[in-house]
Each structure stands twice: as structure tokens, then as C-alpha cells.
Design a protein around this motif. Sequence first.
Motif, PDB file in Angstrom:
ATOM      1  N   SER A  64      37.428  26.628   6.549  1.00  0.00           N
ATOM      2  CA  SER A  64      38.609  25.763   6.461  1.00  0.00           C
ATOM      3  C   SER A  64      38.625  24.813   7.656  1.00  0.00           C
ATOM      4  O   SER A  64      37.963  25.047   8.673  1.00  0.00           O
ATOM      5  CB  SER A  64      39.900  26.594   6.449  1.00  0.00           C
ATOM      6  OG  SER A  64      40.091  27.235   7.692  1.00  0.00           O
ATOM      7  N   VAL A  65      39.417  23.758   7.515  1.00  0.00           N
ATOM      8  CA  VAL A  65      39.571  22.786   8.608  1.00  0.00           C
ATOM      9  C   VAL A  65      40.208  23.458   9.823  1.00  0.00           C
ATOM     10  O   VAL A  65      39.833  23.192  10.969  1.00  0.00           O
ATOM     11  CB  VAL A  65      40.425  21.591   8.147  1.00  0.00           C
ATOM     12  CG1 VAL A  65      40.720  20.655   9.303  1.00  0.00           C
ATOM     13  CG2 VAL A  65      39.721  20.838   7.024  1.00  0.00           C
ATOM     14  N   SER A  66      41.172  24.336   9.575  1.00  0.00           N
ATOM     15  CA  SER A  66      41.859  24.990  10.687  1.00  0.00           C
ATOM     16  C   SER A  66      40.888  25.807  11.535  1.00  0.00           C
ATOM     17  O   SER A  66      41.053  25.923  12.754  1.00  0.00           O
ATOM     18  CB  SER A  66      42.974  25.898  10.158  1.00  0.00           C
ATOM     19  OG  SER A  66      42.446  26.911   9.321  1.00  0.00           O
ATOM     20  N   GLU A  67      39.835  26.351  10.895  1.00  0.00           N
ATOM     21  CA  GLU A  67      38.874  27.160  11.647  1.00  0.00           C
ATOM     22  C   GLU A  67      38.048  26.315  12.613  1.00  0.00           C
ATOM     23  O   GLU A  67      37.837  26.704  13.755  1.00  0.00           O
ATOM     24  CB  GLU A  67      37.972  27.929  10.680  1.00  0.00           C
ATOM     25  CG  GLU A  67      38.683  29.083   9.992  1.00  0.00           C
ATOM     26  CD  GLU A  67      37.720  30.051   9.337  1.00  0.00           C
ATOM     27  OE1 GLU A  67      36.504  29.790   9.380  1.00  0.00           O
ATOM     28  OE2 GLU A  67      38.182  31.056   8.787  1.00  0.00           O
ATOM     29  N   PHE A  68      37.544  25.155  12.159  1.00  0.00           N
ATOM     30  CA  PHE A  68      36.759  24.377  13.115  1.00  0.00           C
ATOM     31  C   PHE A  68      37.650  23.727  14.168  1.00  0.00           C
ATOM     32  O   PHE A  68      37.190  23.377  15.257  1.00  0.00           O
ATOM     33  CB  PHE A  68      35.783  23.400  12.442  1.00  0.00           C
ATOM     34  CG  PHE A  68      36.351  22.217  11.728  1.00  0.00           C
ATOM     35  CD1 PHE A  68      37.113  21.263  12.366  1.00  0.00           C
ATOM     36  CD2 PHE A  68      36.055  22.019  10.377  1.00  0.00           C
ATOM     37  CE1 PHE A  68      37.581  20.137  11.706  1.00  0.00           C
ATOM     38  CE2 PHE A  68      36.527  20.901   9.706  1.00  0.00           C
ATOM     39  CZ  PHE A  68      37.292  19.961  10.372  1.00  0.00           C
ATOM     40  N   ARG A  69      38.933  23.601  13.888  1.00  0.00           N
ATOM     41  CA  ARG A  69      39.849  23.138  14.933  1.00  0.00           C
ATOM     42  C   ARG A  69      40.072  24.245  15.974  1.00  0.00           C
ATOM     43  O   ARG A  69      40.264  23.965  17.167  1.00  0.00           O
ATOM     44  CB  ARG A  69      41.170  22.682  14.322  1.00  0.00           C
ATOM     45  CG  ARG A  69      41.043  21.344  13.600  1.00  0.00           C
ATOM     46  CD  ARG A  69      42.344  20.910  12.978  1.00  0.00           C
ATOM     47  NE  ARG A  69      42.197  19.598  12.352  1.00  0.00           N
ATOM     48  CZ  ARG A  69      43.090  19.069  11.523  1.00  0.00           C
ATOM     49  NH1 ARG A  69      44.195  19.730  11.231  1.00  0.00           N
ATOM     50  NH2 ARG A  69      42.891  17.872  10.991  1.00  0.00           N
ATOM     51  N   MET A  70      40.063  25.504  15.519  1.00  0.00           N
ATOM     52  CA  MET A  70      40.142  26.631  16.463  1.00  0.00           C
ATOM     53  C   MET A  70      38.926  26.625  17.392  1.00  0.00           C
ATOM     54  O   MET A  70      39.049  26.851  18.605  1.00  0.00           O
ATOM     55  CB  MET A  70      40.213  27.951  15.689  1.00  0.00           C
ATOM     56  CG  MET A  70      41.550  28.203  14.996  1.00  0.00           C
ATOM     57  SD  MET A  70      41.471  29.621  13.878  1.00  0.00           S
ATOM     58  CE  MET A  70      40.978  30.912  14.985  1.00  0.00           C
ATOM     59  N   ALA A  71      37.745  26.381  16.803  1.00  0.00           N
ATOM     60  CA  ALA A  71      36.530  26.297  17.612  1.00  0.00           C
ATOM     61  C   ALA A  71      36.638  25.162  18.626  1.00  0.00           C
ATOM     62  O   ALA A  71      36.205  25.287  19.777  1.00  0.00           O
ATOM     63  CB  ALA A  71      35.315  26.100  16.711  1.00  0.00           C
ATOM     64  N   ALA A  72      37.222  24.034  18.203  1.00  0.00           N
ATOM     65  CA  ALA A  72      37.411  22.896  19.114  1.00  0.00           C
ATOM     66  C   ALA A  72      38.323  23.286  20.276  1.00  0.00           C
ATOM     67  O   ALA A  72      38.098  22.884  21.426  1.00  0.00           O
ATOM     68  CB  ALA A  72      37.997  21.709  18.347  1.00  0.00           C
ATOM     69  N   MET A  73      39.359  24.080  19.989  1.00  0.00           N
ATOM     70  CA  MET A  73      40.257  24.549  21.052  1.00  0.00           C
ATOM     71  C   MET A  73      39.487  25.387  22.072  1.00  0.00           C
ATOM     72  O   MET A  73      39.697  25.261  23.286  1.00  0.00           O
ATOM     73  CB  MET A  73      41.386  25.385  20.437  1.00  0.00           C
ATOM     74  CG  MET A  73      42.520  24.563  19.859  1.00  0.00           C
ATOM     75  SD  MET A  73      43.443  23.673  21.124  1.00  0.00           S
ATOM     76  CE  MET A  73      44.117  25.039  22.067  1.00  0.00           C
ATOM     77  N   ASP A  74      38.575  26.249  21.583  1.00  0.00           N
ATOM     78  CA  ASP A  74      37.769  27.064  22.493  1.00  0.00           C
ATOM     79  C   ASP A  74      36.924  26.182  23.405  1.00  0.00           C
ATOM     80  O   ASP A  74      36.794  26.444  24.609  1.00  0.00           O
ATOM     81  CB  ASP A  74      36.857  27.998  21.687  1.00  0.00           C
ATOM     82  CG  ASP A  74      37.624  29.148  21.045  1.00  0.00           C
ATOM     83  OD1 ASP A  74      38.752  29.424  21.488  1.00  0.00           O
ATOM     84  OD2 ASP A  74      37.093  29.751  20.090  1.00  0.00           O
ATOM     85  N   VAL A  75      36.323  25.132  22.822  1.00  0.00           N
ATOM     86  CA  VAL A  75      35.473  24.229  23.602  1.00  0.00           C
ATOM     87  C   VAL A  75      36.296  23.484  24.647  1.00  0.00           C
ATOM     88  O   VAL A  75      35.885  23.353  25.811  1.00  0.00           O
ATOM     89  CB  VAL A  75      34.745  23.239  22.670  1.00  0.00           C
ATOM     90  CG1 VAL A  75      34.035  22.156  23.476  1.00  0.00           C
ATOM     91  CG2 VAL A  75      33.748  23.979  21.782  1.00  0.00           C
ATOM     92  N   ILE A  76      37.460  22.983  24.233  1.00  0.00           N
ATOM     93  CA  ILE A  76      38.328  22.261  25.172  1.00  0.00           C
ATOM     94  C   ILE A  76      38.740  23.175  26.324  1.00  0.00           C
ATOM     95  O   ILE A  76      38.750  22.774  27.491  1.00  0.00           O
ATOM     96  CB  ILE A  76      39.582  21.727  24.434  1.00  0.00           C
ATOM     97  CG1 ILE A  76      39.177  20.610  23.470  1.00  0.00           C
ATOM     98  CG2 ILE A  76      40.607  21.212  25.427  1.00  0.00           C
ATOM     99  CD1 ILE A  76      40.289  20.184  22.545  1.00  0.00           C
ATOM    100  N   THR A  77      39.063  24.433  25.999  1.00  0.00           N
ATOM    101  CA  THR A  77      39.459  25.393  27.046  1.00  0.00           C
ATOM    102  C   THR A  77      38.326  25.611  28.039  1.00  0.00           C
ATOM    103  O   THR A  77      38.546  25.655  29.261  1.00  0.00           O
ATOM    104  CB  THR A  77      39.855  26.739  26.403  1.00  0.00           C
ATOM    105  OG1 THR A  77      40.931  26.523  25.488  1.00  0.00           O
ATOM    106  CG2 THR A  77      40.293  27.738  27.464  1.00  0.00           C
TER     107      THR A  77
END
Length: 527
Positions: free
Chosen positions: A351-364
Motif C-alpha cells: 500500500s501507499v501508506s507502507e512506503f510512506r512509513m519507510a520514508a519516515m524511517d529514512v527521514i528519521t
Amino acid sequence: MGKLKVLIVDDEYLIRNLLKMRIDWEQQGMQIIGEASNASDALDFVDKHRPDIIFTDIYMPSIDGIEFSTRVLQMYPDIKVVVVTGHDEFEYAHKSIKIGIADFILKPIHASELLRVTEKLKRMIVEERSRDQELEKLKEDLRKNFPYLKEKFLYHWLKGALSKEEIHEKAEYFQVPLGLGIGAFQIAVIEVSSVSAKQTEEQLILLRMECRNQVEAFYGGNAGVIILTDTRDQIVIVSRNEDANLIAECESLTESLTRTNKCVVSIGIGRKYEDIEKVCLGYQEACRALNYQAFVGVNQVICFEDIVERGEQQYRSNPGLLQQLQFYISVGSSERASQALGDIFNVPFSSVSEFRMAAMDVITACQRAAIEQQIEDENYVFNKESLISILTADHLPELIRTLESYILHVSRAIGSRRQTKEGNLISQVKEYLENNLSNPEVGLASTAATFFVSSGHLGRLMKKETGQTFVEYLTNIRMKRAETLLKQTNLKGYEIGVQVGITDPHYFSILFKKNTGRSLNEYRNNR
């Protein structure tokens, strides 16, 4: 409505004349357009003039009134026929009601009775013509809305809302050739959107209409292809051509539509189905495949079969990869950080929400590296607009490109800060060494302790900045100071050694000759 036309049929002149004279026909909104003494002449007259109302006697030579009425009503069922009969003929005339006689008038003819009948007939005709007009209007509306109703049927079919019998019945009515073609049904769903966020709704509608026209022109009336627009304004292709390659066709369509229009196009394709009732599954699969544009980007053809083979699993953070990413960013290694980013996103998101979660991890991870390296003041690293643009990205390729740019910027910022910081540290170390040359205790370990860094780190920085090891650099500046003292003073060799932090005269002599190529005395004598 104009005047109603009346025909009188009777073999007796007096009866015909009586009917004409009994009432004011004009006042009744009627006009007697003719009369006939026999049924044969009357039939010819009816064919030529089409009266609205016929008054006819029962007993006439050759063809009686019942037979005459039967023939008239068979040819012109909208004509109103009134039978004129006597009391002794009434039972016989009553049988004519089965053939559609409008009314009866008994002899002798009274004006009141004639008025009653004409009023009744007039109402009947007005009501019938109003209904006919309404019916014609409805038919016209049906003709105008036929394309819409046809697409509505096709959409209900694709949604699985119809039985097999209903599908065939409606397909026959709407002239949809579902029976043509010998291949299985396959569905493609095309989503068209504008490249400009400023486009109005009207412009978007016109864009999609133009794209549909191009799709229809592409297939050129192919009987094995049905094209419609669903409720989400997506163009749907239903193909039943056995030899067709729908994937190749859709790739050509994507190239054509994006070349001739300012738009982005995504196409989802479902699997093939033989059963007409299971075509709805192909439509669902095509729509589901279309949703995967978030993972592959726009202007792509996505097959449901590829999604099934790829599989789906829920995203889970990978602490090891994220620590690697943070480390590479911290040391300013943007290339290795990009590789770590690729590893983090090398999973089948569902889902889109999942790759946005991954993006949050990268930003962190990026922000932790930035805080660790003390670059909190860098605007871009914590810029609200930049972070929102990353977290609202709708397509995975776009998101990865944005994250790569973000990581590159943070890595460069850290690298630049580290380089500046390291340069300042070495400058301070050089100054410290210059000021403490006479101290024989000065060395790598003591200097590193003075500046609160590890010996190894300081040694690497010295090598990087000066091209020499710490000991080589310290020895070099001690020997240069010794040369200066030899030139400018009359100090003895062992005294100069003490001045530069080497208290052993013999060791000082060896070092001096090794670095200058001459002994202390030779250097002083040849200065």
C-alpha cells in the motif's frame, strides 16, 4: 390540435343528412369531410383522407358495417368508429365491441345522444394524442440517452450486478456484440490525469474525452473491442480478440496519448476470462493493478498477473539497514547511503501508506545523523515543506528520487561541516605543537587527550590534512626549529635539542642528520 375529421357512412341519404344536421359540428371542434353510401367507397375514402371519427350504419349492401369497421380498425386502430343501429339490431351490433368499436348510437338519432358521443370521442382522442406525444417525447429522450444507457448496462455488467440471462438480453437490446470473437474476455482500465495541477475540472473532462476519442480511433470500430467510461472517469477496454496482444496495444496507446496530449497515463490489465459472468473479476483485477501505479510510477502498463507473482507482505522496519544508512550519512558517504536506501525500499510494499512509513524511517535516520553531527541549524534538513513533499509523494519512484536528493543534501551538509571542523582541529593542533615543541612529553597520545579525540582519529586526520603521520609532522617541525636555532644562535647541539623537546643529544644528532643530510657541525659551519 386542429378540427377532428368526421366521415359518415350509410346507404340511406336521409340518415346521413340527419347526422349532419342534428348538431353544430363546428362548435364541437369537428368537421365532416365526407360521406359514403357503401363500405367500398368508404374504405377508399379512409385510405385517402384518414378521418378521425367514422359514423357507420350496420346494414349496408355488399359489406355490412361490422365487416367495414373490422377492416378499418385493422388498418388504422387509432380511428374511432361509432355504430348507428336500431333497437332490433342492437344485440347484433353489440358483438362489434370485440373488434374495438368506440360507441353506439340508437335510432332514432337524438341531438343529446349525438352530443354525448362526440364529447366522449373528443376527450378520448385528446387523451390518446397527449399520451402519444408524451410517448414520442420519451422515445426521443431514449434515443438521446441510448449511449448513456448502453454504457450504464456495460458498467453494471463489469461490476457483476447482472445475471447471465440479463447480460444477454440487454446486450441484444443495446446491440452489444458480446458473442463476437472466439477468445476470452480481457479488461484494461486507463486512468488519465493532467500534468498541471492548475487545470480546471472542465479542462480535465475535455482531456479525458479527447483521450477516449483517440482510444476509439485506435481500435477503429473493431467488433471484438468494447470501449466505455466508468463512474470514475476511467476509460475501459473490453477485448475479445483471440489474436490480440492487449499489453502491446496498451503500451502503444500510452505512448500515443502522452505524446499528443499534456497528460499522464496509467493502464491496469486484468486476467482473461471465458465466462461472461466472470468478466467482472477481470475488471476488478485491472482496477487493482491500476492502483499499483504508486509503486511503478505513471505512464506505465501494469498487469495484475505480475502483481500476483510479486506477492504482498507488510512492511517492517529494518534496524540494521537504517543504522547503516545513518552511519553512511554521518560520515558523508552519499554513494553508500544511496545503496542502503535502495536496500530499504527493495521490498514488495502492499500500500501507499507502507512506503510512506519507510520514508519516515529514512527521514528519521537522516535527522539523527544531522543531530549527531550538530547541523541542526541547516534549514533543509528540518524544512517543513521538504518533509511534506516526501511524505505526500504518490508514486514510489518519485518518492525514492526525492529521498535520494534529501540524503545527498544531508550527507553533503555533514561532510562539509566535518571537513570544516576537522580543518579547524588540525589548525589548532599545529598551533599547539608549535607552542609546545620544547616539551619532550608532547606526542600523539597526549595531544589527542588535550583535544578530546582518539589517537587513531587524530592520526588519520593529520595524515589526511598534512600528508604525514603525526610523528613525521612533529619531527619535521622540530628539525625546522633546530635549523633556525643553529642559524640564529650560538647554542650548543644538546641545548638546541632541549629547546625542540629532544633531551637525548645522541638521538637528536641522529634525527637532525637524517632529516637534513648534514650533521649539526656541518650545518652550522656551512650556513
